[in-house]
Design an enzyme around this catalytic site. Structure first.
Site, PDB file in Angstrom:
ATOM      1  N   HIS A  91      83.637   4.469  20.700  1.00  0.00           N
ATOM      2  CA  HIS A  91      82.319   5.280  21.247  1.00  0.00           C
ATOM      3  C   HIS A  91      82.814   6.759  21.933  1.00  0.00           C
ATOM      4  O   HIS A  91      82.600   6.634  23.050  1.00  0.00           O
ATOM      5  CB  HIS A  91      81.646   4.388  22.248  1.00  0.00           C
ATOM      6  CG  HIS A  91      80.899   3.329  21.502  1.00  0.00           C
ATOM      7  ND1 HIS A  91      80.442   2.183  21.990  1.00  0.00           N
ATOM      8  CD2 HIS A  91      80.288   3.377  20.321  1.00  0.00           C
ATOM      9  CE1 HIS A  91      79.598   1.584  21.135  1.00  0.00           C
ATOM     10  NE2 HIS A  91      79.587   2.137  19.963  1.00  0.00           N
ATOM     11  N   CYS A 152      90.082  -4.863  18.292  1.00  0.00           N
ATOM     12  CA  CYS A 152      90.671  -5.131  19.390  1.00  0.00           C
ATOM     13  C   CYS A 152      91.215  -6.613  19.644  1.00  0.00           C
ATOM     14  O   CYS A 152      90.317  -7.379  19.408  1.00  0.00           O
ATOM     15  CB  CYS A 152      89.829  -4.637  20.715  1.00  0.00           C
ATOM     16  SG  CYS A 152      90.952  -4.847  22.118  1.00  0.00           S
ATOM     17  N   GLU A 182      79.932  -4.719  19.545  1.00  0.00           N
ATOM     18  CA  GLU A 182      80.942  -5.788  19.917  1.00  0.00           C
ATOM     19  C   GLU A 182      80.082  -7.165  20.050  1.00  0.00           C
ATOM     20  O   GLU A 182      80.576  -8.195  19.587  1.00  0.00           O
ATOM     21  CB  GLU A 182      81.643  -5.421  21.302  1.00  0.00           C
ATOM     22  CG  GLU A 182      82.722  -6.647  21.560  1.00  0.00           C
ATOM     23  CD  GLU A 182      83.288  -6.305  22.904  1.00  0.00           C
ATOM     24  OE1 GLU A 182      83.323  -7.475  23.409  1.00  0.00           O
ATOM     25  OE2 GLU A 182      83.727  -5.171  23.331  1.00  0.00           O
ATOM     26  N   SER A 319      79.413   4.724  25.291  1.00  0.00           N
ATOM     27  CA  SER A 319      80.690   3.788  25.656  1.00  0.00           C
ATOM     28  C   SER A 319      80.358   3.044  26.780  1.00  0.00           C
ATOM     29  O   SER A 319      80.048   3.412  27.888  1.00  0.00           O
ATOM     30  CB  SER A 319      81.901   4.811  26.011  1.00  0.00           C
ATOM     31  OG  SER A 319      82.773   4.043  26.565  1.00  0.00           O
TER      32      SER A 319
END
Length: 411
Positions: A91, A152, A182, A319
């Protein structure tokens, strides 16, 4: 464009030859000699009555660096193929625009679904650091695309937990933002390929309290389902699926809030079933991202021990981890959340993101005259060059050339 046959199986993108090319290009785009100098000299710079102080931890984390490296490597290895990215790699708009400039095309979502209709088996698809939903991954694999997965490791740790919950017949209560990539990816793992699992996403403590109240006493099921529409698994039944629960989280949430979510739900389970049955009905694992926590801790330390006049937070407005840094700051002192240095218009005007209004706002005046100490931090998806440009802009307002006041700059 002409297509070649898809490459089978996994491809090693991180060869020494490829990574040397990647490193040179990444450093060219994102490195900051100024920031590196400040990191090595205490993180403080003073001139013309203006002191800038960097938090001890800020900017790119390992997971973000890895995702960017893999995206750059993809352009080196698959030069004869179309390369697509699911949404955004991270982001940060500047980073995503840079990838577009390298020829990586963006696959957007429509109605909550990734638009994959134009893909064929010769294409390469990059999965972003947030991961992707199970159904999206399955369809890309079915098409036959070469997949470059930059998810990640901390996110995959959460997936491991919610899969375990599903196998044990436990509903995943996810502390996060239901609309975030996510969290949607994590929720899809909670449901599973066979659709047997269940989840509920709580955004904050107010929503957590609604869940806790239902666990303790039940309630109006239709009203509950309306409240959490878009944040629950298909066929979710609170009368059934809140009996056995496990807490998980979006990795970039505030640790303290996630811990409080866990405590409140734990107590609700005890109130309903008794402490002797707690471990039958309740699960919890700490899955907050270490880098997220490190940046929050560094900002808290700076706020606690430095007499700052104001704080600047640099990073993408969408973000999550950066937004939480801005939240921490604004609870203590004037805080300005900027995506880049261009938002610093003058000594009297600054354009910044308002977390409550969900839009940019113009504040004037913002920069005091005389002696001023400004704290600066940045989210895990913000490159150092944007931090450098912010520092340079601040000193421009005091008619100071940063390069002229540093013993070492550049190189």
């Amino acid at each position: 464009m002409s297509k070649t046959a898809p490459l089978p199986g996994k491809v090693n993108l991180r060869t020494p030859e490829v990574m040397s090319l990647v490193q040179a290009e990444v450093e060219k785009h994102y490195r900051s000699p100024l920031v590196e100098y400040l990191q090595g000299t205490g993180g403080c710079l003073s001139a013309a009555g203006l002191t800038v102080r960097l938090a001890k931890a800020f900017g790119f984390c390992y997971g973000v660096e890895r995702a960017i490296d893999l995206a750059y490597a993809t352009t080196k290895v698959f030069q004869d193929r179309r390369i697509f990215l699911l949404g955004e790699i991270i982001h940060n708009p500047e980073v995503n625009d840079q990838l577009t400039a390298l020829g990586i095309q963006r696959l957007q979502e429509h109605g909550g679904e990734s638009d994959l209709d134009d893909l064929d088996g010769s294409d390469v698809v990059i999965v972003p650091a947030f991961g992707a939903q199970v159904k999206t991954m399955a369809r890309i694999a079915q098409i036959g695309c070469q997949i470059v997965d930059t998810t990640c490791g901390d996110v995959m740790t959460v997936w491991k937990r919610v899969r375990q919950y599903r196998r044990e017949g436990v509903t995943s209560i996810i502390h996060g933002k239901a609309w975030h990539e996510e969290t949607k990816a994590t929720a899809s793992r909670a449901v599973g390929e066979d659709g047997s699992g269940h989840y509920l996403v709580v955004y904050d403590l107010a929503e957590t309290d609604l869940v806790c109240e239902y666990i303790r006493r039940g309630g109006n099921k239709e009203e509950f389902l309306r409240k959490f529409q878009g944040a629950i698994s298909p066929d979710f039944d609170p009368d059934v699926h809140l009996q056995y629960v496990g807490v998980a989280n979006q990795t970039t949430m505030m640790r303290g809030e996630t811990e409080e979510v866990q405590r409140r739900i734990r107590q609700a389970i005890i109130d309903r079933y008794g402490s002797e049955k707690l471990f039958e009905h309740f699960r919890y694992f700490d899955t907050i991202c270490g880098a997220t926590q490190e940046r929050q801790d560094a900002l808290r330390e700076m706020l606690d021990h430095r007499k700052l006049d104001l704080l600047i937070v640099v990073g993408g407005y969408n973000s999550s981890n950066t937004s939480h840094l801005a939240e921490m700051g604004e609870s203590r002192l004037p805080t300005y959340f900027l995506k880049n240095a261009e938002k610093i218009i003058s000594t009297s005007q600054i354009l910044h993101w308002d977390l409550h209004k969900g839009c940019e706002v113009l504040t004037e005046p913002w920069l005091p005259d005389g002696e001023v100490e400004i704290g600066i931090t940045a989210g895990a998806s913000c490159p150092n060059n944007l931090i450098e440009e912010t520092i340079q802009r601040l000193y421009e307002l005091r008619e100071v050339d940063v390069a002229a006041i540093l013993p070492v700059h550049g190189g």
